[in-house]
Design an enzyme around this catalytic site. Structure first.
Site, PDB file in Angstrom:
ATOM      1  N   GLU A  46      27.007  53.332  42.299  1.00 25.78           N
ATOM      2  CA  GLU A  46      28.197  53.584  43.095  1.00 25.78           C
ATOM      3  C   GLU A  46      29.134  52.414  42.810  1.00 25.78           C
ATOM      4  O   GLU A  46      28.721  51.260  42.907  1.00 25.78           O
ATOM      5  CB  GLU A  46      27.856  53.609  44.588  1.00 25.78           C
ATOM      6  CG  GLU A  46      29.095  53.891  45.420  1.00 25.78           C
ATOM      7  CD  GLU A  46      28.835  53.881  46.923  1.00 25.78           C
ATOM      8  OE1 GLU A  46      27.833  53.297  47.360  1.00 25.78           O
ATOM      9  OE2 GLU A  46      29.665  54.461  47.653  1.00 25.78           O
ATOM     10  N   ARG A 271      11.962  49.477  44.413  1.00 22.74           N
ATOM     11  CA  ARG A 271      13.042  48.646  43.913  1.00 22.74           C
ATOM     12  C   ARG A 271      12.571  47.208  43.756  1.00 22.74           C
ATOM     13  O   ARG A 271      11.519  46.822  44.272  1.00 22.74           O
ATOM     14  CB  ARG A 271      14.257  48.730  44.834  1.00 22.74           C
ATOM     15  CG  ARG A 271      13.933  48.489  46.288  1.00 22.74           C
ATOM     16  CD  ARG A 271      15.090  48.939  47.170  1.00 22.74           C
ATOM     17  NE  ARG A 271      16.271  48.122  46.931  1.00 22.74           N
ATOM     18  CZ  ARG A 271      17.467  48.425  47.396  1.00 22.74           C
ATOM     19  NH1 ARG A 271      17.642  49.513  48.102  1.00 22.74           N
ATOM     20  NH2 ARG A 271      18.487  47.646  47.170  1.00 22.74           N
ATOM     21  N   LYS A 281      23.459  44.388  48.567  1.00 16.60           N
ATOM     22  CA  LYS A 281      24.859  44.384  48.156  1.00 16.60           C
ATOM     23  C   LYS A 281      25.743  43.938  49.308  1.00 16.60           C
ATOM     24  O   LYS A 281      26.752  43.289  49.115  1.00 16.60           O
ATOM     25  CB  LYS A 281      25.248  45.805  47.745  1.00 16.60           C
ATOM     26  CG  LYS A 281      25.783  45.882  46.315  1.00 16.60           C
ATOM     27  CD  LYS A 281      26.381  47.247  46.066  1.00 16.60           C
ATOM     28  CE  LYS A 281      25.958  47.783  44.716  1.00 16.60           C
ATOM     29  NZ  LYS A 281      26.499  49.116  44.435  1.00 16.60           N
TER      30      LYS A 281
END
Length: 563
Positions: A46, A271, A281
């Site tokens: 994204e 992850r 993030k």
RNA sequence: UGGGGUGUAGCCAAGUGGUAAGGCAUGGGACUUUGACUCCCACAUUCGUAGGUUCGAGCCCUGCCACCCCAGCCA
């Protein structure tokens, strides 16, 4: 049962690929069963921030698996929420991917498929599988139920297909305000999987999109758009992280009811987490926006551009990812492994240069005044390639490499009366020190052994200690200023203090005086014992690249805690 | 306490019924023109736990425990 075993053996032979992780096993299976023939994956970031080492893991998986099976990997910007995304990140993301050495096949934006998404939404409505809901956000939450209680149907759930079609069209046409309506899938409000309790498919947002401008005021949700995008692109295996596991039934539902065939298969993996490293993030953005760091590429950041500035090589990062492995267990990989991979990579190819961070004057009193000689140093240990360094009566050594009195029996560095070898030069003996009134050491006075010149046949005398040094004549006096990829522009103050104390072996290599010549006019002085590497690939007089395998993590962690 | 996941060494991680790979870290040694690098050696009688099946279980079965994810009109 035997047949099954046999089949799976055959399948392995068929794929021609030996699975080295569970994802590849699934792929082998699909290949064997004839569900797919050519593998296609995708990396779907994204565009709302910069890529970090965690994304690198996804990149590594997506690209390396595609490559392993002779397939392709697409790059697709997942831009279904214009409120959070920005064009600014698109170029940065592509640059980072290229830097890692990956080449995507097709480049696309999720928004490229908005028309199709809309049509498919209409199709779903036509099938009675989607409806327009007027419930507010809060009401929807109430109706959703809880983890243990089933939800209840929205009063708008049974609108007629015609009404739904008209309403949804009106939503698209901007006839309804933001938040007033939403398109929902009609699945099961009692499902134990909350994601299946009539999830939202489309919401109204009067926000212009960085790709589609003002064309749309309704935007598809991730859960609806993603399987569609994957299916359209012919993605065979949609690899993503564990948190999407519970969304897989919905992913499959959308692909199935939109009548895609074949349908992509979603496979989830854990992850990446690194010790002492913030990977969220949200926090990384906070660090940038609050000015805690200089930017996304601040060397303290775990972003790819930050790591790049810090001196990490793509090879080291990929090696690290390969070693850390791919699995489904939540884990936190020791950052030391990343550092190890960098050291290993750099050790094999980084040019060795010398420099001094805290200079201590050293005079060789039996070396002719005014004389200067050129010595040669290997670019790499044992390398044929050498570079010149100048040597003379006046030198600088590292302050901490000298002690008037040896602090312990195992002290191999220089002390009064002791001998040591100057790397690439001669063996010297410390005769005395000169001090000021306050007792500070001004200069270390030594004598050298002319017969001990590095490389000479008679230089065979062994000395325990070896020190790095710079020629005072050619070295520039200075402040802490380092140019290049590690601490790039400039590092204020004493950077040594900012290093992780555990990193005693972390840095290696040398900076030498000629670099300083190249930067004449600038104040420049460098280097701590054997701790930095200049990466020869990027080396140029104008751009000294210092590679450090550990960053400023301690400082960094403190800053994050303050948020 | 609904659903979905995961538990193998300090940290990762192989292992797919036949007697616990590998890497990082750590300790010891050798070598060394930077106490680096390199090279050797050591490092799980045991796989979250309790039972069960089996000649044989980390792998199969049952129960229990722990941790992670899901109640965005985020992705």
């Amino acid at each position: 049962m035997d047949e099954v075993t046999e089949d799976s053996n055959i399948s392995r032979a068929d794929s021609g690929v030996k699975a080295s992780n569970f994802i590849e096993e699934f792929i082998n299976q699909d290949l064997a069963e004839g569900k797919v023939s050519e593998i296609r994956t995708r990396f779907p970031p994204e565009p709302n921030g910069y890529l970090h080492i965690g994304h690198a893991k996804a990149l590594f998986i997506d690209f390396s698996i595609a490559e392993k099976y002779g397939g392709k990997c697409n790059l697709r910007f997942d831009d279904t929420n214009p409120a959070k995304e920005d064009e600014e990140y698109v170029d940065a993301i592509m640059e980072d991917i290229r830097w890692l050495g990956y080449r995507w096949d097709k480049l696309a934006y999720g928004s490229d498929y908005f028309d199709t998404c809309y049509e498919l939404a209409m199709k779903l409505i036509g099938k009675g599988l989607a409806y327009v809901d007027d419930l507010s956000k809060d009401e929807m939450r109430e109706y959703r139920g809880t983890l243990t209680e089933p939800g209840k149907n929205s009063p708008y759930r049974d609108r007629s297909m015609e009404e739904n079609l008209r309403l949804f069209r009106e939503m698209k046409e901007g006839k309804h305000p933001e938040g007033s309506k939403v398109l929902r899938a009609k699945i099961d409000m009692a499902s134990p999987n909350l994601n299946m309790r009539d999830p939202a498919l489309y919401r109204i947002m009067f926000i212009s999109h960085h790709q589609t401008g003002d064309k749309w005021c309704i935007y598809p949700m991730y859960d609806f758009a993603h399987p569609i995008q994957d299916a359209i692109e012919g993605i065979t295996h949609s690899l993503c992280s564990l948190e999407y596991e519970a969304h897989r039934p919905l992913y499959d539902w959308v692909a199935e009811h939109c009548d895609f065939d074949p349908r992509p298969r979603q496979i989830e993996f854990a992850r990446l987490n690194l010790t002492n490293t913030v990977m969220s993030k949200r926090y990384l953005r906070a660090l940038v926006e609050e000015g805690q760091v200089d930017g996304w590429d601040d060397p303290r950041m775990p972003t790819l551009c930050g790591l790049r500035r810090r001196g990490y090589t793509p090879e080291a990062i990929k090696d690290f990812l390969a070693r850390a492995g791919i699995a489904k267990a939540d884990s936190v990989v020791d950052a030391g492994l990343l550092e190890h991979c960098l050291r290993e990579d750099l050790n094999a190819r980084a040019k060795r240069l010398m420099g001094v961070t805290r200079p201590l004057r050293l005079e060789i009193e039996n070396y002719p005044e005014g004389k200067s000689e050129t010595l040669f140093m290997e670019n790499l240990p044992g390398s044929e390639e050498k570079h010149e360094i100048s040597f003379s009566r006046d030198l600088y050594i590292e302050e901490e490499d000298f002690s008037e009195v040896p602090p312990s029996k195992k002290y191999f560095r220089l002390y009064v009366g002791g001998e040591v070898r100057l790397k690439g030069a001669y063996i010297i003996k410390c005769e005395r020190v000169e001090k000021d009134e306050a007792g500070n050491i001004l200069k270390v006075v030594c004598t050298y052994d002319p017969l001990s010149k590095s490389g000479d046949v008679n230089a065979g005398r062994k000395i325990k200690g070896t020190l790095h040094w710079v020629d005072a004549k050619t070295a520039l006096p200075a402040e802490y200023r380092i140019y290049g990829s590690l601490l790039t522009d400039e590092l204020e103050g004493d950077f040594k203090e900012r290093l992780n104390p555990d990193s005693k072996q972390a840095l290696k290599g040398f900076i030498e005086p000629e670099i300083k010549k190249a930067k004449a006019g600038e104040q420049f002085q460098l280097l701590r014992k054997g701790y930095f590497c200049a990466d020869s690939r990027d080396f140029s007089p104008e751009r000294v690249v210092l590679n450090m395998s550990v960053g400023l993590r301690d400082t960094y962690t403190k800053q994050v805690n303050n948020i």
